[in-house]
Scaffold this motif. Structure first.
Motif, PDB file in Angstrom:
ATOM      1  N   ASP A 226       0.850  -1.190   0.000  1.00  0.00           N
ATOM      2  CA  ASP A 226       0.000   0.000   0.000  1.00  0.00           C
ATOM      3  C   ASP A 226       0.888   1.243   0.000  1.00  0.00           C
ATOM      4  N   SER A 227       1.102   1.813  -1.198  1.00  0.00           N
ATOM      5  CA  SER A 227       1.917   3.029  -1.342  1.00  0.00           C
ATOM      6  C   SER A 227       3.294   2.857  -0.701  1.00  0.00           C
ATOM      7  N   GLY A 228       3.884   1.700  -0.919  1.00  0.00           N
ATOM      8  CA  GLY A 228       5.153   1.389  -0.287  1.00  0.00           C
ATOM      9  C   GLY A 228       6.357   1.634  -1.176  1.00  0.00           C
ATOM     10  N   CYS A 229       7.526   1.235  -0.667  1.00  0.00           N
ATOM     11  CA  CYS A 229       8.793   1.379  -1.376  1.00  0.00           C
ATOM     12  C   CYS A 229       9.566   0.075  -1.320  1.00  0.00           C
ATOM     13  N   LEU A 230      10.348  -0.157  -2.349  1.00  0.00           N
ATOM     14  CA  LEU A 230      11.315  -1.244  -2.362  1.00  0.00           C
ATOM     15  C   LEU A 230      12.676  -0.652  -2.020  1.00  0.00           C
ATOM     16  N   TYR A 231      13.390  -1.301  -1.114  1.00  0.00           N
ATOM     17  CA  TYR A 231      14.718  -0.852  -0.708  1.00  0.00           C
ATOM     18  C   TYR A 231      15.730  -1.948  -1.027  1.00  0.00           C
ATOM     19  N   ILE A 232      16.843  -1.544  -1.598  1.00  0.00           N
ATOM     20  CA  ILE A 232      17.925  -2.474  -1.890  1.00  0.00           C
ATOM     21  C   ILE A 232      19.189  -1.915  -1.257  1.00  0.00           C
ATOM     22  N   PHE A 233      19.711  -2.627  -0.259  1.00  0.00           N
ATOM     23  CA  PHE A 233      20.946  -2.244   0.427  1.00  0.00           C
ATOM     24  C   PHE A 233      22.033  -3.255   0.101  1.00  0.00           C
ATOM     25  N   VAL A 234      23.266  -2.793   0.099  1.00  0.00           N
ATOM     26  CA  VAL A 234      24.420  -3.635  -0.189  1.00  0.00           C
ATOM     27  C   VAL A 234      25.452  -3.404   0.911  1.00  0.00           C
ATOM     28  N   PRO A 235      26.143  -4.457   1.384  1.00  0.00           N
ATOM     29  CA  PRO A 235      27.236  -4.235   2.336  1.00  0.00           C
ATOM     30  C   PRO A 235      28.233  -3.222   1.773  1.00  0.00           C
ATOM     31  N   ASP A 236      28.699  -2.303   2.615  1.00  0.00           N
ATOM     32  CA  ASP A 236      29.520  -1.201   2.107  1.00  0.00           C
ATOM     33  C   ASP A 236      30.734  -1.692   1.325  1.00  0.00           C
ATOM     34  N   LEU A 237      31.426  -2.717   1.789  1.00  0.00           N
ATOM     35  CA  LEU A 237      32.607  -3.201   1.086  1.00  0.00           C
ATOM     36  C   LEU A 237      32.241  -3.849  -0.242  1.00  0.00           C
ATOM     37  N   ASP A 238      31.089  -4.493  -0.310  1.00  0.00           N
ATOM     38  CA  ASP A 238      30.639  -5.115  -1.560  1.00  0.00           C
ATOM     39  C   ASP A 238      30.352  -4.055  -2.618  1.00  0.00           C
ATOM     40  N   LEU A 239      29.749  -2.954  -2.185  1.00  0.00           N
ATOM     41  CA  LEU A 239      29.352  -1.926  -3.142  1.00  0.00           C
ATOM     42  C   LEU A 239      30.557  -1.375  -3.885  1.00  0.00           C
ATOM     43  N   TYR A 240      31.676  -1.230  -3.184  1.00  0.00           N
ATOM     44  CA  TYR A 240      32.853  -0.628  -3.809  1.00  0.00           C
ATOM     45  C   TYR A 240      33.483  -1.526  -4.868  1.00  0.00           C
ATOM     46  N   VAL A 241      33.155  -2.818  -4.850  1.00  0.00           N
ATOM     47  CA  VAL A 241      33.698  -3.722  -5.876  1.00  0.00           C
ATOM     48  C   VAL A 241      32.592  -4.210  -6.822  1.00  0.00           C
ATOM     49  N   GLY A 242      31.402  -3.626  -6.709  1.00  0.00           N
ATOM     50  CA  GLY A 242      30.318  -3.984  -7.611  1.00  0.00           C
ATOM     51  C   GLY A 242      29.727  -5.348  -7.356  1.00  0.00           C
ATOM     52  N   ARG A 243      29.857  -5.850  -6.134  1.00  0.00           N
ATOM     53  CA  ARG A 243      29.301  -7.156  -5.786  1.00  0.00           C
ATOM     54  C   ARG A 243      27.865  -6.974  -5.280  1.00  0.00           C
ATOM     55  N   LEU A 244      26.914  -7.682  -5.890  1.00  0.00           N
ATOM     56  CA  LEU A 244      25.507  -7.474  -5.554  1.00  0.00           C
ATOM     57  C   LEU A 244      24.826  -8.733  -5.010  1.00  0.00           C
ATOM     58  N   ASP A 245      25.568  -9.837  -4.879  1.00  0.00           N
ATOM     59  CA  ASP A 245      24.919 -11.102  -4.522  1.00  0.00           C
ATOM     60  C   ASP A 245      24.545 -11.192  -3.041  1.00  0.00           C
ATOM     61  N   ARG A 246      25.019 -10.256  -2.219  1.00  0.00           N
ATOM     62  CA  ARG A 246      24.643 -10.269  -0.801  1.00  0.00           C
ATOM     63  C   ARG A 246      23.728  -9.092  -0.464  1.00  0.00           C
ATOM     64  N   ALA A 247      23.022  -8.596  -1.447  1.00  0.00           N
ATOM     65  CA  ALA A 247      22.136  -7.446  -1.245  1.00  0.00           C
ATOM     66  C   ALA A 247      21.010  -7.803  -0.270  1.00  0.00           C
ATOM     67  N   LEU A 248      20.626  -6.818   0.523  1.00  0.00           N
ATOM     68  CA  LEU A 248      19.468  -6.905   1.407  1.00  0.00           C
ATOM     69  C   LEU A 248      18.307  -6.209   0.708  1.00  0.00           C
ATOM     70  N   ILE A 249      17.270  -6.977   0.374  1.00  0.00           N
ATOM     71  CA  ILE A 249      16.148  -6.455  -0.416  1.00  0.00           C
ATOM     72  C   ILE A 249      14.867  -6.629   0.382  1.00  0.00           C
ATOM     73  N   PHE A 250      14.147  -5.547   0.580  1.00  0.00           N
ATOM     74  CA  PHE A 250      12.891  -5.635   1.328  1.00  0.00           C
ATOM     75  C   PHE A 250      11.994  -4.469   0.926  1.00  0.00           C
ATOM     76  N   SER A 251      10.736  -4.579   1.254  1.00  0.00           N
ATOM     77  CA  SER A 251       9.788  -3.516   0.983  1.00  0.00           C
ATOM     78  C   SER A 251       9.090  -3.090   2.266  1.00  0.00           C
ATOM     79  N   GLN A 252       8.617  -1.869   2.277  1.00  0.00           N
ATOM     80  CA  GLN A 252       7.802  -1.345   3.367  1.00  0.00           C
ATOM     81  C   GLN A 252       6.582  -0.685   2.757  1.00  0.00           C
ATOM     82  N   SER A 253       5.448  -0.789   3.450  1.00  0.00           N
ATOM     83  CA  SER A 253       4.231  -0.157   2.956  1.00  0.00           C
ATOM     84  C   SER A 253       3.465   0.466   4.107  1.00  0.00           C
ATOM     85  N   CYS A 254       2.531   1.338   3.749  1.00  0.00           N
ATOM     86  CA  CYS A 254       1.772   2.071   4.766  1.00  0.00           C
ATOM     87  C   CYS A 254       0.808   1.140   5.485  1.00  0.00           C
TER      88      CYS A 254
END
Length: 254
Positions: A226-254
């Protein structure tokens, strides 16, 4: 302050925020805002190959044979070279297309059915037909913006608001809330939270999480509850090397 500030510089210039403005300024983080036109998008994806877009059909290298593109609908396509041109030092590969894919035939807000891919551009692109049901294409315009943590973000825990100073905190709460102008699609920066901003500990040896993407509800089936958002977070060290396989993916809604 009836209309609220329109950007962070206006926010930090508010007299009521003078006691905390220096500490808030230290937490400014650049991001790319992803904007699209309002209204119902056309049924056919006629965007140029490699275009930045929300929804539509994925553009992939001609020889790529990844079955996930036949099973999942494109949510987002971003040209990383264009993103780097606007945000130098972007901690992602300098070339390629970033894809966010979603299983539309599952639960509409089921973040477990979201996948990430980065495809190279070392050969001509073709348009992947995709699954039978796809999101309609909305061309995106990328704009550089500055972001601050949301009012309840743990990043603000060590910002020293004056004791018993309700004026300063109320001014901050109202001013930061005025910067919420959905739909908010964003690459990097700080998220705008819909609910509780708590995150689990990152995997070792990372020190924390970095926001990779926030994708807002946009209608036409591209909705996160319900009018929510998808959030994709990546461990800081992974992001700097373009690694996406350990991403934290979740959604929040009203």
């Amino acid at each position: 302050m009836s209309d609220g500030p329109t950007d962070i510089e206006e926010l930090l210039a508010l007299p009521e925020l003078a006691p905390v403005a220096p500490a808030l300024r230290q937490r400014i983080s650049p991001a790319l805002r992803l904007r699209h036109e309002s209204g119902f998008p056309p049924a056919v994806d006629d965007t140029p190959l490699g275009a930045d877009k929300l929804g539509g059909l994925a553009d992939v290298p001609r020889s790529l044979a990844d079955p996930i593109y036949r099973r999942r609908s494109l949510v987002l396509q971003l040209d990383l070279a264009r993103a780097h041109a606007l945000l130098p030092g972007l901690p992602l590969p300098r070339q390629g297309l970033l894809h966010v894919l979603h299983d539309r035939e599952g639960t509409a807000d089921d973040h477990t059915e979201v996948s990430l891919r980065i495809v190279t551009l070392d050969e001509p692109l073709r348009r992947e037909p995709g699954p039978k049901v796809s999101h309609r294409a909305r061309p995106l315009t990328l704009e550089l913006e500055q972001t601050l943590p949301d009012t309840d973000d743990p990043e603000l825990a060590d910002v020293s608001f004056p004791d018993d100073d309700e004026v300063t905190f109320e001014a901050w709460f109202q001013a930061r809330g005025a910067l919420h102008r959905p739909p908010t699609h964003r690459l990097l920066g700080w998220p705008d939270w819909v609910q509780d901003p708590s995150l689990p500990p990152p995997p070792a040896p990372a020190r924390g999480w970095r926001l990779l993407l926030q994708i807002d509800s946009a209608g036409d089936g591209l909705d996160w509850g319900d009018s929510g958002c998808l959030y994709i977070f990546v461990p800081d060290l992974d992001l700097y090397v373009g690694r996406l396989d350990r991403a934290l993916i979740f959604s929040q809604s009203c």
